[in-house]
Write an enzyme that holds these catalytic residues in place. Structure first.
Site, PDB file in Angstrom:
ATOM      1  N   ASP A 413     -44.913-132.645  50.440  1.00 20.53           N
ATOM      2  CA  ASP A 413     -43.641-132.146  50.942  1.00 20.53           C
ATOM      3  C   ASP A 413     -43.555-132.511  52.426  1.00 20.53           C
ATOM      4  O   ASP A 413     -44.559-132.916  53.032  1.00 20.53           O
ATOM      5  CB  ASP A 413     -43.582-130.633  50.736  1.00 20.53           C
ATOM      6  CG  ASP A 413     -42.303-130.030  51.269  1.00 20.53           C
ATOM      7  OD1 ASP A 413     -41.249-130.660  51.113  1.00 20.53           O
ATOM      8  OD2 ASP A 413     -42.361-128.944  51.863  1.00 20.53           O
ATOM      9  N   GLY A 828     -36.309-132.993  50.587  1.00 15.12           N
ATOM     10  CA  GLY A 828     -34.890-132.781  50.326  1.00 15.12           C
ATOM     11  C   GLY A 828     -33.996-133.186  51.471  1.00 15.12           C
ATOM     12  O   GLY A 828     -32.780-132.995  51.421  1.00 15.12           O
TER      13      GLY A 828
END
Length: 1293
Positions: A413, A828
């Protein structure tokens, strides 16, 4: 107790099962039925609140534990052989002796299981007997009972700092606004306060709640483990329904904070509560090495079958070739002898009993002990300790430590994993005008250059004077430089009890031009409806930040953990390490400047007391609110940064209730906005909205913030083409600023406003109420109602928030790449932000060819994949590019990734991705993250590792072979789902390159040695069968055979697996390439296994035939022949291990010499004591006589030398002629540190390693809004190569 018939009990059980399986439950109050029998209770079919997590009872412990242990096929196998040995026609030796090994193993396992279960029982007992307050109709007040007495339908009162005993529907609180603040750290690790709202309309008075007047029916969904969703409605006697969700549910295990008391109705109890349904215990993962081990055990079984078959056939041929019946063949009671075929059939099973130790019975236990030792060394590594958070690495999975040494792909991430997740307000755009906040940027730059935050003077005038030295159009400060993170730099951070409250995050130096604009707006007559005022009102209102007074200190009470996590034996082992390891004394932190808190005190502060907030810059000459008046507790760092930014400009959030938000504006006036509804953020809408009634104009105002691509769509067509000229220009300019922010690596949000008419609001409110009261399809109805309102928004502006890289991230990624690990980043964020991070963390470098894939339809995606893949293949197939590595990186967005993951494109996408050095996936969802990891793991058959810090990373962490959670700013969800937990991304370097390499190498070599040891010893018995008619006779005493594996040779391999060190940690960190030796098949593979087995056969032949030839023609008895053979095998097996040991320590010498000493002591004592142990042959005084014979010593020496000479010679030649990288590294280890470091740098330079240099990355110019293709510098066509920063842009519509 009233006697009830079995039929009544059976009927109740069936009815209970049916009631619990219904999708909806109807619950009523228990008060009208108080004192009646259980059969008359309306909620009797639902689970009680008592919990039971232990498996055993004293009466049934032995049968149940045996049942559990017999689930292991190895135990069934050895018990079956022991039972088989009781059959006279097939027994190989005394039946009782055969039971000893398996009994010892199963007894130790039962002891461990019993101890763990007893601890679970004690924990359950303590938890079930905790006190709580339950309302009694008889007593007319709340009486103290125990948790186990709570039932569904009871009214429970929870006071401040107490733990909620069951899942409660919140009905009333002591707060005037019926709000309750809770802390959910026992469930998800988050320490920030969350707000829960009591169900409205159930109390006639806010001050008093009468449980006896509650005559409603509570209808709720069947229990589930979703902590974030709850469906329920309360039906009043007049059939009016009031919907309730998770915002009105107090979960078991939560702690009430800053609220005097709360009253709730029990909807779920005991094992049906959400926290208990989430309590699945530790997950079990099988390591790659363990899977390989099971395959080799099967090969050993096959080898045993062949050996027994040879023994059976040999016995048959031996009997057939006898001319007459020898005297030692005893007939049965009738004088008949078994036929040769029947005897050979029996002999097959006898041989299985005799040669059973070819299957290593103690190997699995030894592997577990080795892993515990390895975990101890990982937990006690000072380099993996983080002083800032006072925490060390956690090991939450015992059985996959060796997988750390075989990782080939890492999926990471970004936010909170590669970055600090400490959001700093940097820039904003309001009404199309950019406000760069240069003074604030200069302050942040100074913070990086100083050793301590305390040395920086936060003075606006000073920073303003420094700002004049910067040109107006100069490039912004590199937002992702990682400065020197001195330990004292975050001293204030460590003492804070709130997340996101360091000076770095809370202090903002305002932009002078924006200050002047706000002052003008405030003086104007229309200041209230001014867009600048609305922008900061939206920042202050549109969030879920909890406001509390700084003087309201969060007090805690000690209570046991209310989840089964405490019963994890791994965590108990970690606690034991903390208590017993003397090294922890090293971590007693010195006193901070101006503070007398020790490390322990800091921990208490972090758990208990909130500090006062720091001062913010005030507006003009008006006095700002005292900094200690309010404290903000946010669920995300983005919200905290925006609220502090609004406070800096005078828009101070003072209070928040379910029905109102109070904001102090720059004029000093306090505005109370009535909150009509809150449309919470979700991953589908990517935005959050708050509908309020303006206190001055009375208008219904909807403030919305969210991702730019989600908000811009709600303004109309792309770039708001339907808007008027001025509004269209604002949207276009704002989009340009958003792109600039993203290029600088900032996180962006759009802020909007909408005036809702009264008619539109009333129509929408009716739909919203129906959605709230619905049970079936509630999420879809709620989503539809939110989307219905969030249309035709008016753009106010945008914000840019910085999230800095963690310390040493570029160095870590570079080292991992040199180690042969491919790193993928799944985020994201926008593509521009992700690309900036990619370059900053050295995921991609200046000279890389970056393939940027972005398309909207499948046809285009197929074309792009085929063309790009063809170009990459052509490069690799070019003879001129042999032995060269093209630095190719792939960047792909979420929409394109969704197409590429379709079944017919998966293989092509993977073929392209595996040829790239790194992959950057942006705009991806949590589900896409897990799908990518699973695809790579299953299709490429590689070892994967996923690392993340938030709840959106949980799926990815659980899918990967190894999951690592980072305990950062976003709670502990990722940590709780992980196999290992660290506090910094940089710790991944040592965890993999050092501990991963050691764990894999040690365990692999130990397992290979275990197979060799058992094969070498059991073959001695097999060779003897050729000289005893394959009769299953052993030339070694049975007890000594058992002692040989259980005591004499059991400890050295365990020590070898725990403490062996082939290369030092410094060398492994300095030369990451050494990690490659463990990737793929690693140290333990098909070839190494069979080489060791062949070596075992050779050594057993030498060990057997040297004594055989020495005693040939003599009349020595069976044990006189077997004793030197047994002694020689001990020396051969131990010295074989000595050759394998890479680093000798005092512990090695003690255990090796101790094993030899133990052998002679036990054997001498046994030979002296055992007079008639195995008649007619007995080992009495055998070893004593042998030790007086020089032949004994000569046999031992010759056997040992001849047996080990080939292996020793092979190692000498191999390490001299063609040394492996590990051998070369070991030679470097022996040099002086300065010389060694020089050679290490030379090594890395020759093999392509690069030094990580801190450099400011030049920011590519932002694209213009008129350009249809936004790429990086120098791109003209859809596919082009330009300059040093090469990018292949493949974009499709």
């Amino acid at each position: 107790m009233t006697w009830r018939s079995p039929l009544a009990l059976l009927r109740d059980a069936v009815l209970s099962q049916k009631a619990r399986e219904k999708e909806l439950r109807s619950l009523v109050s228990n008060l009208p039925f108080e004192g009646l029998g259980k059969s008359k209770q309306p909620n009797r079919f639902f689970k009680p609140n008592a919990i039971k997590t232990n498996k055993y009872t004293p009466l049934f412990f032995i049968p149940m534990n045996l049942y559990e242990q017999f689930h292991r096929l190895a135990n069934v196998y050895f018990v079956g052989l022991a039972i088989l040995n009781f059959i006279p026609v097939v027994n190989a030796f005394q039946p009782e002796v055969a039971l000893i090994p398996i009994c010892v193993i199963m007894f130790l396992t039962a002891l461990k299981d019993g101890w763990e279960d007893f601890r679970r029982y004690q924990s359950d007992k303590k938890l079930n007997n905790m006190p709580c307050l339950i309302y009694s109709r008889t007593a007319k007040h709340y009486i103290e009972r125990r948790w186990k007495d709570v039932r569904v339908g009871d009214f429970v009162k929870v006071v401040c700092n107490e733990t909620v005993p069951a899942d409660l529907l919140l009905l009333h609180t002591s707060d005037p606004n019926n709000v309750c603040h809770i802390e959910t750290s026992n469930l998800d690790g988050e320490t920030n306060l969350k707000q829960r709202n009591a169900l409205p309309g159930l109390c006639t008075s806010n001050d008093v709640f009468e449980p006896e007047s509650f005559n409603c029916t509570v209808v709720c969904e069947k229990p589930n483990n979703n902590l974030n969703h709850f469906k329920c409605f309360v039906e009043k006697p007049d059939k009016e329904k009031t919907g309730a969700g998770i915002e009105s549910l107090l979960l078991r295990g939560c702690t009430v904070r800053n609220t005097e008391h709360a009253i709730g109705f029990v909807v779920y109890a005991g094992h049906e509560t959400k926290s208990m349904l989430n309590n699945n215990g530790p997950r079990y993962k099988r390591s790659k090495l363990e899977r390989r081990l099971n395959v080799d055990v099967f090969f050993c079984v096959l080898l045993l079958f062949i050996m027994c078959l040879i023994g059976s056939l040999g016995h048959y041929l031996w009997l057939k070739n006898l001319s007459d019946v020898p005297s030692f063949l005893v007939s049965d009671s009738k004088g008949h002898l078994d036929s040769p075929s029947l005897s050979s059939f029996y002999m097959f099973f006898t041989m299985i009993i005799l040669l059973q130790i070819l299957i290593p019975i103690s190997l699995y236990v030894s592997v577990e002990l080795v892993k515990i030792g390895q975990i101890f060394f990982i937990l006690t590594d000072v380099d993996l300790y983080d002083e800032e958070t006072d925490s060390q690495v956690q090991c939450r999975s015992l059985n996959i430590t060796e997988d750390l040494g075989q990782i080939e792909y890492i999926f990471s991430d970004k936010t909170g994993t590669l970055t600090e997740n400490k959001m700093v307000f940097r820039r904003c755009s309001i009404m199309g005008k950019d406000y760069p906040h240069k003074e604030n940027a200069n302050r942040l730059a100074l913070l990086e250059e100083t050793e301590s935050e305390e040395n920086v003077i936060f003075s606006q005038s000073t920073l303003s004077s420094q700002a004049s030295r910067y040109d107006e159009d100069s490039s912004p400060v590199d937002t992702h430089r990682h400065g020197s993170r001195h330990r004292s730099k975050m001293a204030v951070n460590r003492q804070s009890s709130m997340a996101f409250s360091s000076p770095l995050e809370t202090q903002v130096i305002p932009d002078e031009k924006l200050l002047q604009q706000i002052s003008r707006s405030e003086r104007s007559s229309s200041g209230i409806s001014d867009p600048y005022m609305d922008f900061f009102l939206a920042l202050a209102i549109c969030n879920s930040v909890v406001v509390s007074m700084a003087t309201t200190q969060r007090q805690r009470v000690s209570s046991p953990s209310h989840s089964h996590k405490t019963n994890n034996p791994l965590e108990s082992f970690s606690v034991l390490v903390k208590r017993t390891g003397s090294f922890w004394k090293v971590f007693d932190s010195p006193k901070q400047n101006g503070s007398s808190t020790s490390a322990h005190k800091r921990s208490d502060d972090a758990n208990g007391v909130q500090p006062r907030a720091l001062d913010t810059v005030t507006l003009s000459a008006r006095p700002a609110a005292a900094s200690g008046d309010v404290c903000y507790e946010a669920e995300s760092p983005d919200e905290a940064a925006l609220v502090y930014a609004a406070k800096t400009y005078g828009f101070t959030l003072l209070a928040r209730t379910p029905n109102s938000v109070t904001v102090r504006v720059p004029s000093g006036e306090e505005l109370v906005f009535e909150v009509l509804d809150t449309l919470a953020f979700d991953s589908n809408r990517k935005r959050m909205s708050v509908l309020v009634r303006h206190p001055i104009t009375g208008e219904y105002v909807l403030y919305t913030k969210g991702a730019d691509y989600a908000i811009m769509e709600l303004l109309g067509t792309p770039y708001a083409e339907h808007l008027s000229g001025q509004q269209k220009k604002i949207a276009a300019d704002t989009q340009y600023h958003l792109d600039c922010y993203a290029k600088d690596g900032l996180r962006t949000l759009c802020i909007t406003k909408k005036i809702v008419s009264s008619r539109e609001y009333q129509s929408w409110l009716a739909d919203r109420k129906r959605a709230l009261a619905a049970i079936d399809g509630r999420e879809e109805l709620m989503m539809a109602s939110a989307v219905q309102l969030e249309t035709e928004l008016t753009l106010l502006g945008a914000t840019g928030i910085e999230d800095r890289l963690q310390e040493s991230v570029p160095d870590t990624i570079t080292a991992l790449r040199e180690a042969g690990i491919k790193v993928w980043v799944l985020t994201g964020d926008k593509p521009e932000t992700a690309l900036n991070i990619g370059y900053a963390c050295r995921l991609m470098e200046e000279g890389d060819l970056v393939i940027n894939m972005s398309c909207k339809n499948k046809v285009t995606c197929v074309s792009i994949l085929d063309c790009t893949l063809e170009e990459v293949r052509r490069y690799h197939e070019d003879p001129r590019n042999v032995d060269t590595t093209q630095k190719i990186s792939l960047m792909i967005d979420g929409d394109t990734l969704a197409i590429a993951l379709s079944p017919d494109l998966q293989d092509r996408f993977l073929d392209l991705a595996k040829r790239c050095r790194s992959v950057l996936c942006c705009r991806v969802t949590p589900l896409q993250k897990s799908r990518v990891v699973k695809l790579v793991r299953d299709k490429l058959k590689v070892m994967t590792l996923a690392v993340g810090d938030g709840a959106n990373d949980v799926n990815m962490i659980q899918v990967a072979d190894v999951g690592i959670g980072i305990s950062g700013q976003e709670g502990m969800q990722a940590v709780m789902a992980s196999d290992f937990a660290i506090t910094r991304f940089k710790h991944l370097k040592k965890l993999l390159l050092v501990h991963g390499h050691w764990c894999h190498t040690r365990l692999a070599n130990m397992i290979i040695y275990f197979f060799y040891k058992n094969a070498a010893y059991v073959n001695l018995l097999f060779w003897y069968q050729f000289y005893c008619g394959f009769s299953g006779t052993a030339m070694i005493d049975y007890w000594l055979m058992i002692f040989f594996n259980l005591f004499f040779t059991s400890t050295p391999p365990i020590m070898f697996g725990i403490m062996d060190k082939d290369v030092s940690a410094e060398m492994l960190m300095g030369v990451p390439e050494l990690y490659r030796t463990g990737q793929g098949s690693g140290e333990y593979n098909f070839r190494t296994f069979w080489i060791s087995m062949l070596d075992a056969f050779y050594q057993s032949l030498v060990c057997f035939f040297v004594p055989y030839l020495a005693y040939q023609g003599s009349d020595v008895d069976i044990f006189t022949f077997g004793t030197p053979l047994n002694t020689s095998s001990l020396f051969i097996i131990l010295l074989h291990l000595g050759i394998e040991i890479k680093s000798w320590t005092v512990v090695h010498w003690i255990i090796m010499l101790g094993s030899v000493a133990l052998y002679f002591i036990v054997t001498l004592a046994y030979s002296a004591i055992c007079v008639t142990c195995n008649p007619p042959s007995n080992p009495y005084w055998i070893l004593q006589n042998q030790m007086a014979d020089p032949m004994f010593y000569l046999i031992c020496i010759i056997s040992t030398v001849v047996a080990l000479l080939p292996r020793y010679t092979f190692y000498v030649l191999k390490n001299s002629i063609a040394p492996s990288p590990l051998i070369q590294a070991k030679h470097l280890d022996r040099m002086e540190p300065s010389v060694r470091d020089m050679w290490m740098k030379e090594w890395r330079s020759l093999r392509g390693g690069t030094e990580v240099k801190e450099s400011r990355l030049s920011t590519p110019p932002s694209p213009t809004l008129e350009t249809s293709v936004d790429f990086y510098p120098g791109f003209g066509d859809a596919a082009s190569f330009v300059g040093e920063d090469m990018s292949l842009n493949v974009i499709g519509d």
